[in-house]
Design a protein around this motif. Structure first.
Motif, PDB file in Angstrom:
ATOM      1  N   GLU A 268      28.838  14.747  71.890  1.00  0.00           N
ATOM      2  CA  GLU A 268      28.096  14.932  70.636  1.00  0.00           C
ATOM      3  C   GLU A 268      27.218  13.704  70.470  1.00  0.00           C
ATOM      4  OE1 GLU A 268      30.822  15.527  67.410  1.00  0.00           O
ATOM      5  OE2 GLU A 268      30.941  17.691  67.763  1.00  0.00           O
ATOM      6  N   CYS A 282      38.223  19.831  65.647  1.00  0.00           N
ATOM      7  CA  CYS A 282      37.518  21.033  65.182  1.00  0.00           C
ATOM      8  C   CYS A 282      38.504  22.066  64.650  1.00  0.00           C
ATOM      9  CB  CYS A 282      36.688  21.629  66.321  1.00  0.00           C
ATOM     10  SG  CYS A 282      35.304  20.600  66.835  1.00  0.00           S
ATOM     11  N   SER A 289      39.544  24.607  56.213  1.00  0.00           N
ATOM     12  CA  SER A 289      38.427  25.134  55.427  1.00  0.00           C
ATOM     13  C   SER A 289      38.662  26.588  55.023  1.00  0.00           C
ATOM     14  CB  SER A 289      37.120  25.024  56.215  1.00  0.00           C
ATOM     15  OG  SER A 289      37.141  25.871  57.345  1.00  0.00           O
ATOM     16  N   CYS A 467      38.286  16.566  49.938  1.00  0.00           N
ATOM     17  CA  CYS A 467      38.216  18.026  49.899  1.00  0.00           C
ATOM     18  C   CYS A 467      39.488  18.654  49.334  1.00  0.00           C
ATOM     19  CB  CYS A 467      37.991  18.575  51.317  1.00  0.00           C
ATOM     20  SG  CYS A 467      36.476  18.056  52.106  1.00  0.00           S
ATOM     21  N   LYS A 712      33.749  13.912  58.758  1.00  0.00           N
ATOM     22  CA  LYS A 712      32.464  14.613  58.830  1.00  0.00           C
ATOM     23  C   LYS A 712      32.672  16.105  59.047  1.00  0.00           C
ATOM     24  CE  LYS A 712      28.083  14.591  61.368  1.00  0.00           C
ATOM     25  NZ  LYS A 712      27.318  13.968  62.479  1.00  0.00           N
ATOM     26  N   ARG A 713      33.623  16.461  59.884  1.00  0.00           N
ATOM     27  CA  ARG A 713      33.876  17.885  60.138  1.00  0.00           C
ATOM     28  C   ARG A 713      34.465  18.562  58.896  1.00  0.00           C
ATOM     29  NH1 ARG A 713      33.011  17.839  65.523  1.00  0.00           N
ATOM     30  NH2 ARG A 713      33.924  16.148  66.762  1.00  0.00           N
ATOM     31  N   VAL A 715      34.084  17.659  55.689  1.00  0.00           N
ATOM     32  CA  VAL A 715      33.049  17.760  54.654  1.00  0.00           C
ATOM     33  C   VAL A 715      32.026  18.817  55.032  1.00  0.00           C
ATOM     34  CG1 VAL A 715      31.182  16.542  53.488  1.00  0.00           C
ATOM     35  CG2 VAL A 715      33.362  15.385  53.903  1.00  0.00           C
ATOM     36  N   GLY A 716      31.659  18.856  56.305  1.00  0.00           N
ATOM     37  CA  GLY A 716      30.668  19.821  56.760  1.00  0.00           C
ATOM     38  C   GLY A 716      31.157  21.246  56.730  1.00  0.00           C
ATOM     39  N   SER A 717      32.481  21.449  56.877  1.00  0.00           N
ATOM     40  CA  SER A 717      33.023  22.813  56.922  1.00  0.00           C
ATOM     41  C   SER A 717      33.464  23.299  55.558  1.00  0.00           C
ATOM     42  CB  SER A 717      34.214  22.864  57.888  1.00  0.00           C
ATOM     43  OG  SER A 717      35.265  22.056  57.401  1.00  0.00           O
ATOM     44  N   ASN A 718      33.338  22.454  54.531  1.00  0.00           N
ATOM     45  CA  ASN A 718      33.773  22.838  53.194  1.00  0.00           C
ATOM     46  C   ASN A 718      32.570  22.779  52.255  1.00  0.00           C
ATOM     47  OD1 ASN A 718      34.964  22.937  50.589  1.00  0.00           O
ATOM     48  ND2 ASN A 718      36.906  22.264  51.465  1.00  0.00           N
ATOM     49  N   GLU A 719      31.993  23.935  51.975  1.00  0.00           N
ATOM     50  CA  GLU A 719      30.775  23.994  51.169  1.00  0.00           C
ATOM     51  C   GLU A 719      31.069  24.001  49.669  1.00  0.00           C
ATOM     52  OE1 GLU A 719      28.567  23.753  54.492  1.00  0.00           O
ATOM     53  OE2 GLU A 719      27.863  23.717  52.431  1.00  0.00           O
TER      54      GLU A 719
END
Length: 734
Positions: A268, A282, A289, A467, A712-713, A715-719
């Motif tokens: 990445e 992941c 999430s 989260c 980061k994963r 936060v990014g996967s929880n809208e």
């Protein structure tokens, strides 16, 4: 002094005199997890080469136990060596190295073929070997002759490794490995580059092959991540690590690209992940999430009244913070609960369990923890059964898989995980994979304690992501009773100067590093004279090596607490003596025996080879509810427990802790380590060493900040809108 012979691989030189070639070096004995210090004349040594060392163990007054070398030679593996190793393995109980050598000398390198052709050939052997006739025949018949077991064991791999290889490849094991021995590194869990490389050399596999280069790159990535606790490495960091020891002279960039194409690593940007760590991060983010996977609505009308009734039943008074934690459990699918010792985490869990049974009598709750001692302690404090995570998931030690998984999930509605700071990413991912039927998760830990031995900073990352509902407990119940231990622990956390004071529960004895051993012996001897039980005291130290290290302290404490007696049997294992009555520490999970890494037991019996049907020495130990027997190849699974490391002590509490803190430990000292060690003491702590070293530890952060991408994963996967942190104080409770 008796001369002994030790086979070991050379690791590193600590000191070398160029004039007389006197050297102090580290070697790793065959079938051992613990290196030894070897001193003597050694002009030339080669990294990872196998040597036969002749000499004896001596105890240096300043540097602890050492192997004093008289002679040494390089051991080049041969077919004869392979056959001897095979016949002296656990496939043939009772046959040691000497008997195996006699057998091969008598029958030659085609011994197995001769035995298979005519079993009567064994009748013509010397009497000392004829008694093993049926053991030899059974071993050969069971393994179908010189098959994969003898091939891999003979070339330096352990029997457990050979079994893993067979489980993975089946009948094609030998053919596939001969084709590419380096495939073992990325296809068989637990086999590293060094083992595969030795096998490849024995098979005369090309040393400049691309397969060797790829296996080397992959192993450096995983080994560095595991050693540092990182989920990934920066590309430049990995390239530098490879180039430091790169004797292969390959194109690292091209090698990494090919590994990425094979999906053995994931890139990445400039982050490089081993595929297992990438999958874990992941997978955790994806599961949480979407959690929970059940749309059941939880009805808890009358919760406040029910809490009041539970308070009376448990004889506690919950304050608003505690009631908020209980309310969040019933309203939210996941709850994070963090706090130090004495802040009442378990009291909240007891209340939640009582209320859950009241509102959902047909529901099923499970409790687990990373270690056996932590699980036992959780069960005792919560009055509910608890197990280790590995046992809950029915871990298969042979191939490192879990029988409880996505297809066969955990049969529970609610799952509590205690000592969560000790859980690594990979284990948590596999636990979540089995949580398809779970509707609520409660993760309990202390964010200030040492992080997991494996990769990741789970508790820290889940809190930082913001989260999930999170309660941090501040107020200390035990402090209200005047616990000086807890005051000291929090003084360390808060960076208070002069927090180290002698008192009723805390004592400090100044001494130099070379005085630590004698001082501890005096302290323990005095306590024993006053009637204290040895099990009431636990010595904890940060480091294994050195005059104030764990190994030296265990050696001295064994002499005091369990001295040699004519009626006590004992067995020598390397530089250790295991004796009936010894306290021992389990170093490896043995799920089939219900004993786990970190468990402490006692040796209750030692049988000699002449006394049992196995014709080999057997050590039997008691671990609370489990009785475990160890054969020769399992002796490396245990060590003495008179002194243990801070990491091994984590998750446990002891009435009295004795903790040396000296500058010899300086490269390991940190605020988190010191806090974790102090909080193992339930009633009192005795510190000794240097006051300056104590404050140095209290003012030092970890030298390495772990690298993860989980926040980061998450936060990014929880809208959805993030749940605010509830950072209240816990009031005095019982």
């Amino acid at each position: 002094m008796e001369q002994i012979s030790v086979k070991a691989s050379y690791q590193i030189t600590i000191f070398h005199n160029e004039q007389n070639h006197y050297r102090v070096a580290k070697f790793l004995p065959v079938n051992s997890r613990q290196s030894i210090t070897v001193t003597g004349i050694m002009p030339v040594l080669h990294k990872d080469h196998l040597y036969e060392l002749s000499g004896c163990y001596v105890e240096h007054p300043r540097y602890g136990m050492q192997f004093q070398l008289h002679a040494y030679q390089v051991r080049q593996p041969s077919e004869k060596d392979a056959l001897i190793r095979y016949f002296s393995s656990s496939l043939f109980p009772g046959i040691g190295k000497k008997s195996a050598e006699q057998l091969v000398e008598a029958l030659g390198e085609d011994a197995i073929a001769k035995i298979k052709a005519d079993a009567a050939i064994l009748d013509h052997l010397p009497a000392s070997l004829k008694k093993h006739k049926y053991v030899i025949l059974n071993g050969i018949e069971e393994q179908n002759g010189y098959s994969f077991h003898s091939f891999f064991v003979g070339h330096g791999l352990s029997l457990a490794m050979a079994q893993r290889i067979e489980n993975h490849y089946g009948e094609q094991a030998v053919a596939l490995v001969k084709e590419n021995p380096y495939r073992l590194v990325y296809e068989i869990d637990g086999i590293g580059f060094a083992s595969a490389d030795k096998l490849a050399q024995a098979l005369h596999y090309p040393s400049d092959s691309i397969e060797r280069a790829q296996a080397y790159c992959l192993s450096v990535l995983m080994e560095r991540c595991m050693r540092q606790g990182d989920s990934f490495l920066w590309k430049e960091e990995l390239v530098e690590a490879i180039n430091q020891k790169n004797e292969l002279y390959f194109d690292v960039d091209a090698c990494l690209e090919e590994l990425a194409e094979k999906k053995l690593i994931v890139m990445e940007g400039t982050k490089l992940f081993h595929h297992t760590q990438y999958e874990a991060e992941c997978g955790i983010a994806s599961f949480l999430s979407h959690f929970p996977y059940d749309d059941t609505t939880w009805e808890c009308s009358g919760l406040i009244e029910a809490i009041n009734e539970v308070e009376k039943e448990l004889h506690v008074t919950y304050d608003e913070t505690q009631k908020e934690a209980i309310r969040l459990f019933f309203e939210e699918p996941l709850l994070l609960l963090s706090g130090g010792p004495g802040t009442g985490k378990t009291t909240i869990v007891k209340g939640i369990l009582q209320l859950y049974k009241r509102f959902y009598p047909n529901g099923k709750a499970m409790l687990c923890a990373p270690t056996g001692r932590a699980a036992k302690r959780l069960s005792e404090l919560s009055d509910a059964p608890a197990s280790t995570i590995h046992r809950l998931l029915r871990w298969n030690i042979t191939d490192n898989t879990f029988e409880v998984n996505e297809q066969h999930p955990i049969d529970a509605d609610v799952l509590f995980i205690d000592e969560f700071s000790m859980v690594d990413n990979w284990l948590f991912y596999h636990l979540l994979c089995a949580c398809g039927h779970v509707q609520k998760l409660v993760l309990i830990g202390d964010e200030n304690q040492l992080e997991s031995v494996g990769c990741g900073t789970l508790l820290k990352d889940l809190i930082a992501a913001k989260c999930f509902p999170f309660i941090r407990l501040h107020h200390i119940y035990r402090q209200a009773e005047g616990s000086e231990v807890i005051e000291l622990a929090h003084g360390v956390l808060e960076g208070q100067e002069a927090c180290l004071k002698n008192g009723r529960d805390v004592a400090f004895f100044p001494c130099e590093n070379f005085e630590v051993k004698d001082q501890i012996i005096k302290i323990v001897a005095h306590a024993l004279e006053k009637g204290y039980d040895p099990c009431d005291m636990q010595v904890i130290a940060p480091m294994y090596q050195g005059v104030a290290g764990i190994d030296a302290l265990n050696h001295a404490l064994q002499k005091l607490c369990n001295p040699s007696e004519t009626w006590k049997r004992e067995v020598h294992v390397g530089n250790r003596i295991f004796r009936e009555g010894d306290r021992i520490l389990q170093l490896k999970n043995q799920v089939e025996d219900n004993v786990y890494n970190g468990d402490i037991g006692e040796i209750i019996e030692i049988e000699t080879a002449s006394e049992n049907a196995l014709h080999e020495t057997v050590i039997t130990a008691s671990f609370d509810d489990a009785i475990v027997s160890y054969r020769n190849e399992q002796f490396s699974h245990i060590t003495h427990a008179y002194c243990i490391s801070v990491h091994k002590a984590q998750g446990s509490e002891y009435p009295i802790v004795i903790l040396p803190i000296v500058y010899d430990y300086r490269y390991l000292l940190s605020r988190r380590l010191l806090y974790t060690a102090i909080t193992r003491a339930k009633q009192a702590i005795v510190l000794l060493g240097s006051e300056d070293a104590f404050y140095y530890a209290g003012s030092t952060n970890e030298r390495h900040q772990r690298k993860t991408a989980l926040v980061k994963r998450l936060v990014g996967s929880n809208e959805e809108e993030k749940v605010p942190v509830y950072d209240g104080e816990l009031q005095i409770i019982e």
